[in-house]
Design an enzyme around this catalytic site. Structure first.
Site, short mmCIF file in Angstrom:
data_model
loop_
_atom_site.label_atom_id
_atom_site.label_comp_id
_atom_site.label_asym_id
_atom_site.label_seq_id
_atom_site.Cartn_x
_atom_site.Cartn_y
_atom_site.Cartn_z
N THR A 114 0.86 -1.18 0.00
CA THR A 114 0.00 0.00 0.00
C THR A 114 0.90 1.23 0.00
O THR A 114 1.33 1.68 -1.05
CB THR A 114 -0.98 -0.01 1.20
OG1 THR A 114 -0.25 -0.23 2.41
CG2 THR A 114 -2.02 -1.10 1.04
N LYS A 118 3.69 -6.77 4.14
CA LYS A 118 3.47 -5.35 3.87
C LYS A 118 3.12 -4.68 5.19
O LYS A 118 2.62 -5.31 6.12
CB LYS A 118 2.37 -5.12 2.84
CG LYS A 118 0.97 -5.55 3.24
CD LYS A 118 0.22 -4.59 4.14
CE LYS A 118 0.19 -3.18 3.60
NZ LYS A 118 -0.45 -2.27 4.61
N THR A 157 0.39 -9.30 12.94
CA THR A 157 1.12 -8.22 12.31
C THR A 157 0.27 -7.67 11.18
O THR A 157 -0.88 -8.03 11.04
CB THR A 157 2.49 -8.71 11.81
OG1 THR A 157 3.21 -7.59 11.31
CG2 THR A 157 2.35 -9.75 10.74
N GLU A 182 6.27 4.59 7.88
CA GLU A 182 5.91 5.80 7.13
C GLU A 182 6.74 7.00 7.57
O GLU A 182 6.73 7.37 8.75
CB GLU A 182 4.41 6.07 7.29
CG GLU A 182 3.57 5.07 6.52
CD GLU A 182 2.08 5.22 6.74
OE1 GLU A 182 1.32 4.75 5.87
OE2 GLU A 182 1.68 5.78 7.77
N ASN A 241 0.03 10.70 6.43
CA ASN A 241 -1.23 10.37 7.06
C ASN A 241 -2.22 11.53 7.09
O ASN A 241 -3.44 11.30 7.16
CB ASN A 241 -0.97 9.85 8.48
CG ASN A 241 -0.39 8.45 8.43
OD1 ASN A 241 -1.11 7.48 8.18
ND2 ASN A 241 0.92 8.34 8.62
N THR A 254 -7.11 11.89 0.84
CA THR A 254 -7.43 13.04 -0.03
C THR A 254 -6.30 13.36 -1.00
O THR A 254 -6.45 14.22 -1.83
CB THR A 254 -7.71 14.28 0.84
OG1 THR A 254 -6.58 14.54 1.70
CG2 THR A 254 -8.96 14.09 1.68
#
Length: 389
Positions: A147, A171, A182, A261, A384, A389
């Site tokens: 993703t 992932k 996980t 991230e 995030n 959007t």
């Protein structure tokens, strides 16, 4: 390229869940094989988790499975009866194409919460699924389940000196604080392992690997870890198999932590001298999950006071005495013996590297635990803040 173990094939495709990247992966065995799974304990668990749990416990196939389908970029969570119906249609459709019972198919799904599958696209993807998939690339499967991951996560480990292997894909880069599971991880092996032994071994391994990683303290609604054993390479030594499975899961754990991230650094926290393993892990998680510790690491600031604060948050552990705790960054003790200004500058240089190790000794016992996470950067906020959007 990393090939799948013997007895497994893959189908990887784009069915238009979100964009033009691969988003539909089916991993299939030549026949029903030993299987085990560990899943999120979230009270908002998605249909993929509920169905996979149900199928692994089904009387007709207890501890076995023949296929796993993974949809990426859509979690299909919190969509009520319609979302569950969509997931069951997906599983039934894959089973029909492969010619196996519906209960022999497991499912995982990850991505945006609260949006239903694009059902027409999913149906078209199922219709294009070959009855006998021919793909052998683990790399392609790892790519297809991504993703917001920046790199595919795949690993291959030999079992002892024999021909059997463990191949894993995973992932996950955000919404990661596992609770009995996980993000999404699939381990495939051609070792011959009985279902009961596979389940017990997998749970032990998950507890010391995937359950020891945290990116942002948020437990996903879709966390799924599954292992399938085809037996194509024959029997293996139980200890050698657990070692190989553990190594594969640990490598995937480190890949997940490094790819968190917005992450720029891996944080490894070890707590030793603890009363028991549970205390060691609890304190280590308190440290690696602290936003103040994570931002200090990001800024290469050897502010050991933030680590002391995180340890102190474990207020129910009344046997922890600040007078006996020792804190180290790398191999340098920073508490109770404190470093001078030149020492702090040297520590800051160390913390500019891509891995920062923090060790805390509690002196409440002799147990040890290690957990992994990453720093907290402005990149995490941007990813995030703009996710849907």
């Amino acid at each position: 390229m990393t090939d799948l173990p013997g007895g497994f094939r893959a189908h990887v495709a784009n069915v238009g869940v979100k964009d033009d990247t691969d988003d539909f992966v089916v991993l299939t065995a030549d026949r029903p094989v030993a299987a085990a799974g560990v899943f999120t304990r979230s009270r908002f668990a998605g249909p993929s988790v509920l169905i996979s749990r149900e199928h692994l416990a089904h009387p007709a196939s207890t501890g076995t499975a023949q296929a796993m389908v993974i949809v990426s970029k859509n979690a299909n969570v919190a969509n009520g009866p319609a979302g569950e119906a969509d997931a069951r249609e997906l599983v039934a459709g894959v089973a029909e194409r492969l010619g196996c019972p519906t209960e022999a198919v497991l499912v995982a799904s990850t991505g945006v919460i609260g949006r239903r599958y694009p059902v027409d696209a999913i149906r078209a993807g199922i219709a294009a699924l070959p009855a006998t998939p021919a793909g052998t690339s683990a790399d392609a499967a790892a790519q297809g389940i991504m993703t917001t991951d920046t790199v595919p996560k795949v690993v291959s480990v030999q079992v002892g000196d024999g021909p059997a292997r463990v191949v894993g894909i995973a992932k996950g880069v955000g919404m990661i604080e596992p609770d009995m599971a996980t993000m999404i991880a699939v381990l495939l092996t051609d070792a011959d392992v009985a279902p009961d032994a596979l389940d017990a071994t997998f749970r032990r391994v998950v507890d010391r690997t995937f359950n020891c990683v945290s990116v942002d303290t948020d437990t996903s609604t879709s966390d799924t870890a599954v292992v399938l054993a085809s037996g194509a390479a024959g029997p293996v030594d139980a200890a050698a198999f657990e070692t190989a499975l553990g190594e594969a899961c640990r490598e995937l754990t480190l890949m997940i932590a490094r790819d968190g991230e917005g992450a720029t650094k891996l944080i490894e926290v070890t707590v030793d001298g603890a009363r028991d393993a549970a205390q060691a892990k609890r304190v280590a998680k308190a440290i690696v999950n602290s936003p103040l510790v994570k931002t200090a690491v990001h800024g290469a600031d050897p502010n050991w006071g933030r680590v002391a604060m995180a340890v102190g948050k474990c207020h129910d552990d009344i046997d922890i005495d600040q007078e006996r705790v020792v804190i180290r960054f790398g191999g340098t003790e920073v508490y109770p013996r404190q470093v001078d200004e030149s020492g702090l500058e040297e520590l800051s240089r160390y913390m500019r590297g891509d891995t920062v190790a923090i060790r805390v000794t509690l002196h409440t016992g002799d147990a040890t635990a290690t957990v992994w996470g990453c720093d907290l950067s402005d990149g995490y906020i941007r990813i995030n803040a703009d996710y849907t959007t």
